[in-house]
Each structure stands twice: as C-alpha cells, then as structure tokens.
Design an enzyme around this catalytic site. Structure first.
Site, mmCIF file in Angstrom:
data_model
loop_
_atom_site.group_PDB
_atom_site.id
_atom_site.type_symbol
_atom_site.label_atom_id
_atom_site.label_comp_id
_atom_site.label_asym_id
_atom_site.label_seq_id
_atom_site.Cartn_x
_atom_site.Cartn_y
_atom_site.Cartn_z
ATOM 1 N N THR A 164 0.877 -1.178 0.000
ATOM 2 C CA THR A 164 0.000 0.000 0.000
ATOM 3 C C THR A 164 0.906 1.217 0.000
ATOM 4 O O THR A 164 1.653 1.438 0.966
ATOM 5 C CB THR A 164 -0.892 0.027 1.258
ATOM 6 O OG1 THR A 164 -1.636 -1.194 1.311
ATOM 7 C CG2 THR A 164 -1.856 1.198 1.219
ATOM 8 N N LYS A 218 -7.901 1.408 -3.128
ATOM 9 C CA LYS A 218 -7.574 0.983 -1.753
ATOM 10 C C LYS A 218 -7.743 2.138 -0.759
ATOM 11 O O LYS A 218 -8.352 1.985 0.298
ATOM 12 C CB LYS A 218 -6.121 0.467 -1.747
ATOM 13 C CG LYS A 218 -5.475 0.326 -0.388
ATOM 14 C CD LYS A 218 -5.694 -1.019 0.232
ATOM 15 C CE LYS A 218 -5.134 -1.074 1.637
ATOM 16 N NZ LYS A 218 -5.368 -2.311 2.310
ATOM 17 N N LYS A 223 -1.808 5.021 8.640
ATOM 18 C CA LYS A 223 -1.025 5.102 7.394
ATOM 19 C C LYS A 223 -1.947 5.323 6.188
ATOM 20 O O LYS A 223 -1.732 6.218 5.379
ATOM 21 C CB LYS A 223 -0.217 3.809 7.206
ATOM 22 C CG LYS A 223 0.468 3.727 5.850
ATOM 23 C CD LYS A 223 1.066 2.372 5.549
ATOM 24 C CE LYS A 223 1.533 2.339 4.100
ATOM 25 N NZ LYS A 223 2.104 1.058 3.686
HETATM 26 P P1 NAD Z 1 6.109 -5.733 7.324
HETATM 27 O O1 NAD Z 1 6.838 -4.580 7.929
HETATM 28 O O2 NAD Z 1 5.799 -6.929 8.148
HETATM 29 O O3 NAD Z 1 6.907 -6.242 6.010
HETATM 30 C C1 NAD Z 1 7.673 -5.435 5.165
HETATM 31 C C2 NAD Z 1 8.964 -6.193 4.860
HETATM 32 O O4 NAD Z 1 9.732 -5.468 3.904
HETATM 33 C C3 NAD Z 1 9.856 -6.377 6.100
HETATM 34 O O5 NAD Z 1 10.116 -7.749 6.299
HETATM 35 C C4 NAD Z 1 11.135 -5.590 5.741
HETATM 36 O O6 NAD Z 1 12.300 -6.155 6.280
HETATM 37 C C5 NAD Z 1 11.095 -5.643 4.247
HETATM 38 N N1 NAD Z 1 11.886 -4.583 3.590
HETATM 39 C C6 NAD Z 1 11.991 -3.268 3.933
HETATM 40 N N2 NAD Z 1 12.799 -2.631 3.076
HETATM 41 C C7 NAD Z 1 13.202 -3.552 2.170
HETATM 42 C C8 NAD Z 1 14.064 -3.503 1.030
HETATM 43 N N3 NAD Z 1 14.646 -2.357 0.640
HETATM 44 N N4 NAD Z 1 14.258 -4.645 0.333
HETATM 45 C C9 NAD Z 1 13.664 -5.814 0.714
HETATM 46 N N5 NAD Z 1 12.860 -5.931 1.783
HETATM 47 C C10 NAD Z 1 12.636 -4.815 2.491
HETATM 48 O O7 NAD Z 1 4.769 -5.115 6.698
HETATM 49 P P2 NAD Z 1 3.462 -5.922 6.228
HETATM 50 O O8 NAD Z 1 2.450 -5.930 7.325
HETATM 51 O O9 NAD Z 1 3.880 -7.192 5.566
HETATM 52 O O10 NAD Z 1 2.899 -4.889 5.128
HETATM 53 C C11 NAD Z 1 3.455 -4.805 3.829
HETATM 54 C C12 NAD Z 1 2.586 -3.882 2.995
HETATM 55 O O11 NAD Z 1 1.251 -4.393 2.963
HETATM 56 C C13 NAD Z 1 2.479 -2.447 3.538
HETATM 57 O O12 NAD Z 1 2.517 -1.562 2.463
HETATM 58 C C14 NAD Z 1 1.142 -2.446 4.260
HETATM 59 O O13 NAD Z 1 0.556 -1.160 4.302
HETATM 60 C C15 NAD Z 1 0.337 -3.380 3.376
HETATM 61 N N6 NAD Z 1 -0.798 -4.049 4.053
HETATM 62 C C16 NAD Z 1 -0.634 -4.603 5.289
HETATM 63 C C17 NAD Z 1 -1.726 -5.216 5.905
HETATM 64 C C18 NAD Z 1 -1.583 -5.869 7.270
HETATM 65 O O14 NAD Z 1 -2.617 -6.206 7.876
HETATM 66 N N7 NAD Z 1 -0.368 -6.062 7.785
HETATM 67 C C19 NAD Z 1 -2.967 -5.258 5.264
HETATM 68 C C20 NAD Z 1 -3.087 -4.715 3.989
HETATM 69 C C21 NAD Z 1 -1.995 -4.097 3.391
#
Ligand code: NAD
Length: 290
Positions: free
Chosen positions: A87, A162, A237
């Site tokens: 997102t 979204k 966010k």
């Molecule tokens: P998270 O923080 O658990 O995962 C993000 C991952 O990206 C981490 O493991 C981090 O180490 C990795 N990362 C950061 N920089 C990086 C780079 N340069 N190269 C490679 N890896 C890198 O977050 P999440 O909960 O998995 O969310 C991910 C996305 O999904 C976000 O944009 C969030 O808004 C969206 N989202 C999350 C949810 C939820 O319920 N968690 C629901 C819908 C959408």
C-alpha cells in the site's frame, strides 16, 4: 512461473509461501534475511528479479518501493510483470509504473485487503491498476494468493481504490464507535444497538461484520482484547495516504481529514498503537464531551 518476491514480512511471507506451495519457482529477498517455507532465499533484490516472469514487491511504503524499483527494473527481462502489492501513495505507484513501462515491463499496482489472516489463507482481495495484458498474466497468481481481483483501470488506480475504501472504513468505524459510546450513556444496551443498527440505515461493514463492541455481533478483534486484526497504526497510514492524494487532486474530504486527525491522536498521543483500529470504542467510552 519464475517469481522474484521482495519483502517477506507479515504479508509478503505467507503470500510467497502460498505461491511456492502451488508449485511456482519462488526466489525471495528481504533486508531482514527472512526464511520462508519453499522459497529460495537470495542475497539481493536484483538476484530475485533476474530471469523472473513476475517480480512481486510487498514493502512498507512508497519511498522504499521507489528505491527497490530503481534497483530491480534494469535487472528484469522485457515483457515481465512488475507486480507491487504494497500500500503506497498514488504518485509513487504511477512513477514506478512509468519507469517499468519505459523499460518494456508490464507494471501492476495491486494493493490488498484481507490482512495477515487473508495472506496466510490465500483469501486476499486485490485492487489492480495497470495494463490489461499484465492483469491477465498475473491472474493465476491472484487466484492463488487471493479470492478476488478487480481490475480498476490504468496504473495507480489500484492504490486509488484501496485508499478510498479505507477512508470510508476509517470514517465508518469512528462513527460506529462514537454512536456506541453515546448509546451507552443514553442507557441503550449494546445488543439492542447492534440489533437495530445492523438491520437499519446506519449499517456498515464496521457494524455488521467487524462490530467494535465485545460480545456483540460476529467474532471480531473486540472479542480478543482488541488485538489486531487491522492495527490502528495501519489505518493511520492509509488515512494519511488518502489525505495526501486528496491534497494532490484538490478533492474536499473533510470526514477523511477528521478521521486522520483522530487516528493520529489515538496512535501517537494516546494508547492506540498496537491495538486494533476498532479500539476507538473503549477510547470513546472513557471520554466525556469536553
Ligand atoms: P512488514 O513490515 O511486516 O513487512 C515489510 C517487509 O519489507 C519487512 O520484512 C522488511 O524487512 C522488508 N523490507 C523493507 N525494506 C526492504 C528492502 N529495501 N528490500 C527488501 N525488503 C525490504 O509489513 P506488512 O504488514 O507485511 O505490510 C506490507 C505492505 O502491505 C504495507 O505496504 C502495508 O501497508 C500493506 N498491508 C498490510 C496489511 C496488514 O494487515 N499487515 C494489510 C493490507 C496491506
């Protein structure tokens, strides 16, 4: 398919695992060196992208997406799909899509709803922007990771869908919670309030499917001490992204702005961080008018 998966966090990890379980050849990279069942770990985003039919990113925000895209796009093969499921702000989504398109790739922005549970169960909903050809190529992957994918139009439209959806969600959750707190003070039982509103014109997903009052309506995070679910800081966010987009598009969104201010206060100045976004109800419950 050969898939490069970048960002193996709470969402990306289980999504990559589901693709591997379905028989795809998945190479994964995360800066936190995460190991995921069935996914071959590699040492860089570029290594994950080389020779892949589809590169999937699931990253925290638009700045990180832009950085990863700059690295990965030159390493990808012509005609491959660059599928971002994070997102992020609409501007970042469109800028990355333009760079990918110029490099002969098929860019898709495909943010999800359904949360961590949906990612693990393979029941996410994908809102997709980008060329039809890319959408068709990725259709099988959407079917594995999710239960529904909607093609919303050109690049950036997935993110637009979204943040508009989540702006409605934030506003209706606040409205539902403040109405419950008012009903308490007027001596109305929560059960009666639910029975009336869930079948009257005040109904919404927040009331009917995700009721913020414990013990009332279907099971929801309220019945589990407001453990997320969908954390208040993630709602903050998404509301921030919707106001950023509204500013850029010169759209008047007063309720979205009010919801952003309230979730910011809840997460940054009060005790909302780490709670489900429906924990607005106990917040209102404790407060008076002034
Ligand atoms: P998270 O923080 O658990 O995962 C993000 C991952 O990206 C981490 O493991 C981090 O180490 C990795 N990362 C950061 N920089 C990086 C780079 N340069 N190269 C490679 N890896 C890198 O977050 P999440 O909960 O998995 O969310 C991910 C996305 O999904 C976000 O944009 C969030 O808004 C969206 N989202 C999350 C949810 C939820 O319920 N968690 C629901 C819908 C959408």
């Amino acid at each position: 398919m050969k898939i490069g998966f970048i960002g193996l966090g709470n969402m990306g990890g289980p999504m990559a695992a589901n693709l591997a379980r379905a028989g795809h050849d998945v190479r994964g990279f995360d800066t936190a060196s995460v190991i995921i069942d069935g996914v071959q770990p590699v040492n860089s985003a570029t290594e994950a992208a080389e020779g892949a039919d589809v590169v999937i990113t699931m990253l925290p925000n638009g700045d990180i997406l832009r950085k990863v895209a700059r690295e990965v796009i030159p390493a990808m093969s012509e005609g491959a799909v660059f599928l971002d499921c994070s997102t992020v702000d609409v501007d970042s989504a469109r800028a990355v899509a333009e760079d990918a398109q110029n490099a002969g790739l098929l860019p898709l922005d495909a943010p999800v709803s359904g949360g961590i549970g949906g990612a693990a169960a393979g029941t996410l909903t994908f809102m997709v922007g980008g060329p039809e050809e890319g959408f068709k190529k990725a259709a099988d992957l959407f079917d594995i990771m999710g239960q529904k994918s909607v093609h919303c139009g050109p690049s950036g439209n997935g993110q637009a869908a979204k943040i508009c959806n989540n702006m409605i969600l934030g506003v209706t959750m606040i409205a539902t919670c403040e109405a419950f707190a008012l009903a308490d003070k007027l001596g109305l039982s929560r059960e009666a309030m639910f029975d009336v509103v869930s079948t009257s014109s005040g109904y919404s997903w927040s009331m009917n499917a995700y009721c913020p009052a414990p013990g009332v309506g279907p099971q929801s995070p309220a019945d589990n001490g407001y453990k997320p679910g969908f954390a208040a800081e993630l709602m903050l966010k998404d509301l921030g992204l919707s106001q950023q987009a509204a500013e850029a598009a010169d759209a008047d969104t007063p309720m979205g702005a009010a919801a952003l201010a309230l979730y910011r206060q809840f997460v940054e100045d009060e005790d909302g961080k780490g709670s489900d976004f429906s924990a607005m109800l106990p917040r209102f419950e404790k407060r008076n008018r002034s």
